[in-house]
Design an enzyme around this catalytic site. Structure first.
Site, mmCIF file in Angstrom:
data_model
loop_
_atom_site.group_PDB
_atom_site.id
_atom_site.type_symbol
_atom_site.label_atom_id
_atom_site.label_comp_id
_atom_site.label_asym_id
_atom_site.label_seq_id
_atom_site.Cartn_x
_atom_site.Cartn_y
_atom_site.Cartn_z
ATOM 1 N N HIS A 29 0.827 -1.212 0.000
ATOM 2 C CA HIS A 29 0.000 0.000 0.000
ATOM 3 C C HIS A 29 0.854 1.251 0.000
ATOM 4 O O HIS A 29 2.061 1.204 0.247
ATOM 5 C CB HIS A 29 -0.982 -0.021 1.169
ATOM 6 C CG HIS A 29 -0.365 0.042 2.542
ATOM 7 N ND1 HIS A 29 0.530 -0.898 3.009
ATOM 8 C CD2 HIS A 29 -0.527 0.938 3.560
ATOM 9 C CE1 HIS A 29 0.876 -0.593 4.249
ATOM 10 N NE2 HIS A 29 0.270 0.527 4.614
ATOM 11 N N HIS A 31 1.661 3.745 1.835
ATOM 12 C CA HIS A 31 2.059 4.450 3.048
ATOM 13 C C HIS A 31 3.584 4.550 3.028
ATOM 14 O O HIS A 31 4.265 3.629 2.565
ATOM 15 C CB HIS A 31 1.583 3.719 4.308
ATOM 16 C CG HIS A 31 0.189 4.105 4.725
ATOM 17 N ND1 HIS A 31 -0.552 3.379 5.622
ATOM 18 C CD2 HIS A 31 -0.592 5.163 4.351
ATOM 19 C CE1 HIS A 31 -1.742 3.966 5.786
ATOM 20 N NE2 HIS A 31 -1.775 5.050 5.025
ATOM 21 N N ASP A 33 6.052 4.174 5.014
ATOM 22 C CA ASP A 33 6.947 3.134 5.545
ATOM 23 C C ASP A 33 6.985 1.888 4.663
ATOM 24 O O ASP A 33 7.730 0.943 4.948
ATOM 25 C CB ASP A 33 6.586 2.770 6.996
ATOM 26 C CG ASP A 33 5.124 2.375 7.176
ATOM 27 O OD1 ASP A 33 4.257 2.918 6.453
ATOM 28 O OD2 ASP A 33 4.858 1.518 8.045
ATOM 29 N N HIS A 34 6.205 1.878 3.571
ATOM 30 C CA HIS A 34 6.193 0.715 2.672
ATOM 31 C C HIS A 34 6.721 1.024 1.265
ATOM 32 O O HIS A 34 6.950 0.099 0.483
ATOM 33 C CB HIS A 34 4.786 0.132 2.589
ATOM 34 C CG HIS A 34 4.293 -0.355 3.927
ATOM 35 N ND1 HIS A 34 4.275 -1.685 4.284
ATOM 36 C CD2 HIS A 34 3.868 0.338 5.014
ATOM 37 C CE1 HIS A 34 3.835 -1.797 5.525
ATOM 38 N NE2 HIS A 34 3.579 -0.583 5.993
ATOM 39 N N HIS A 109 -7.346 -1.811 5.712
ATOM 40 C CA HIS A 109 -6.420 -0.878 6.342
ATOM 41 C C HIS A 109 -6.955 0.540 6.155
ATOM 42 O O HIS A 109 -7.986 0.732 5.494
ATOM 43 C CB HIS A 109 -5.033 -1.062 5.698
ATOM 44 C CG HIS A 109 -3.923 -0.338 6.388
ATOM 45 N ND1 HIS A 109 -3.818 -0.254 7.759
ATOM 46 C CD2 HIS A 109 -2.846 0.356 5.898
ATOM 47 C CE1 HIS A 109 -2.735 0.444 8.052
ATOM 48 N NE2 HIS A 109 -2.135 0.834 6.951
ATOM 49 N N ASP A 180 -0.246 -3.869 5.887
ATOM 50 C CA ASP A 180 -0.856 -3.618 7.173
ATOM 51 C C ASP A 180 -2.324 -3.974 7.088
ATOM 52 O O ASP A 180 -2.974 -3.674 6.098
ATOM 53 C CB ASP A 180 -0.744 -2.138 7.517
ATOM 54 C CG ASP A 180 0.705 -1.638 7.520
ATOM 55 O OD1 ASP A 180 1.644 -2.458 7.472
ATOM 56 O OD2 ASP A 180 0.900 -0.424 7.524
HETATM 57 ZN ZN LIG Z 1 2.966 0.298 7.821
HETATM 58 ZN ZN LIG Z 2 -0.078 1.434 6.576
#
Ligand SMILES: [Zn+2]
Ligand SMILES: [Zn+2]
Length: 277
Positions: A29, A31, A33-34, A109, A180
């Site tokens: 996804h 976000h 951190d990904h 999520h 997530d």
């Molecule tokens: Zn995450």
């Molecule tokens: Zn996330």
């Protein structure tokens, strides 16, 4: 590679994973951190001479993100870059790669998120050497043909079918990657009978309300789903950075109440996936 957090190319280097071998990146996804590690990975890969094509699979928007990044940073890459974006009604297999089907399914999520399931293709049955000898098949290239499922003709004209010397076909291995997500049907489907499952276990039960609100999971709820789905080995990932080493003991204990032997992943951990038979 599943997801690309910041600085992931350094982990690849440290782990001795050759960047050239990286042919497919599956993104869950959009976000930070990904995905923030993607530009670094692309640049790192562009340092190789002719590294070959790279395919990025993921949610809608991943292609635009990479295009903007490359344009804005005026960075040139020396390989073909392909994208496969998920859309409603798309094939449940995102890509077929290296003898495996890479399947995807939406999770639940705070933004659209995909989980993945890598299914190794069914392998041919075991070769019965005794049987082959009894049938008078001479040792050599004919064995290889039979092993790969073809039929062969002997010098005397006898036709031998591969099923005469091969045992029943053997199932391939399955690896799940799901983060997530809040506990959901998608997570359960993707985890079904997986040999190895990487599932988020972000929170302890103390923070279960926060987990629900942010559409994440507790280690315990993920462990419960993994157990119900018949996962063989569970590795919990995406642990909240708020937790100390001591807190992680609680996390592990809560997970293990539902799934015996659940593991909390550490950087550069490696896991073997033995053949089921
Ligand atoms: Zn995450
Ligand atoms: Zn996330």
């Amino acid at each position: 590679m599943f997801d690309a957090g910041e600085g992931i190319q350094l982990a690849l280097k440290k782990g001795g994973v050759g960047i050239r071998a990286l042919e497919v990146i599956a993104i869950s996804h959009m976000h930070a951190d990904h995905v923030l590690g993607l530009p670094g990975v692309l640049m790192f890969r562009a340092q190789c001479d002719d590294p070959g094509p790279l395919t990025i699979i993921g949610p809608r928007g991943i292609q635009k993100f990479i295009k903007h990044t490359l344009d804005d940073l005026r960075y040139r890459i020396n390989f073909e870059l392909n994208f496969i974006e998920w859309h409603k009604g798309c094939d449940p297999t995102a890509i077929e790669w290296n003898g495996c089907d890479v399947k995807w399914e939406p999770l639940v999520h705070s933004t659209f998120c995909l989980g993945y399931r890598v299914e190794e293709h069914t392998r041919p049955g075991k070769f019965n050497l005794e049987q082959a000898k009894q049938l008078g098949i001479p040792m050599g290239p004919l064995y290889g043909k039979l092993q790969s499922g073809q039929s062969v003709t002997l010098d005397d004209g006898t036709v031998i079918d591969s099923t005469q010397v091969l045992g029943p076909t053997r199932r391939g291995r399955v690896v799940t990657f799901a983060t997530d997500t809040a506990p959901c049907t998608g997570l359960k489907n993707l985890s079904q009978s997986a040999d190895l499952a990487f599932i988020e276990g972000m929170f302890t039960e103390l923070h279960s309300a926060e987990a629900a609100e942010k559409k994440h999971s507790t280690a315990a709820s993920s462990a419960q789903i993994a157990s119900e789905a018949g996962v063989c080995k569970l590795v919990l990932v995406h642990i909240s950075p708020r937790y100390t080493f001591e807190d992680e003991k609680i996390l592990k204990k809560e997970a293990r109440a539902h799934f015996r032997g659940a593991i909390i992943a550490r950087g550069l951990d490696t896991f073997d996936i033995p053949l089921p038979d």
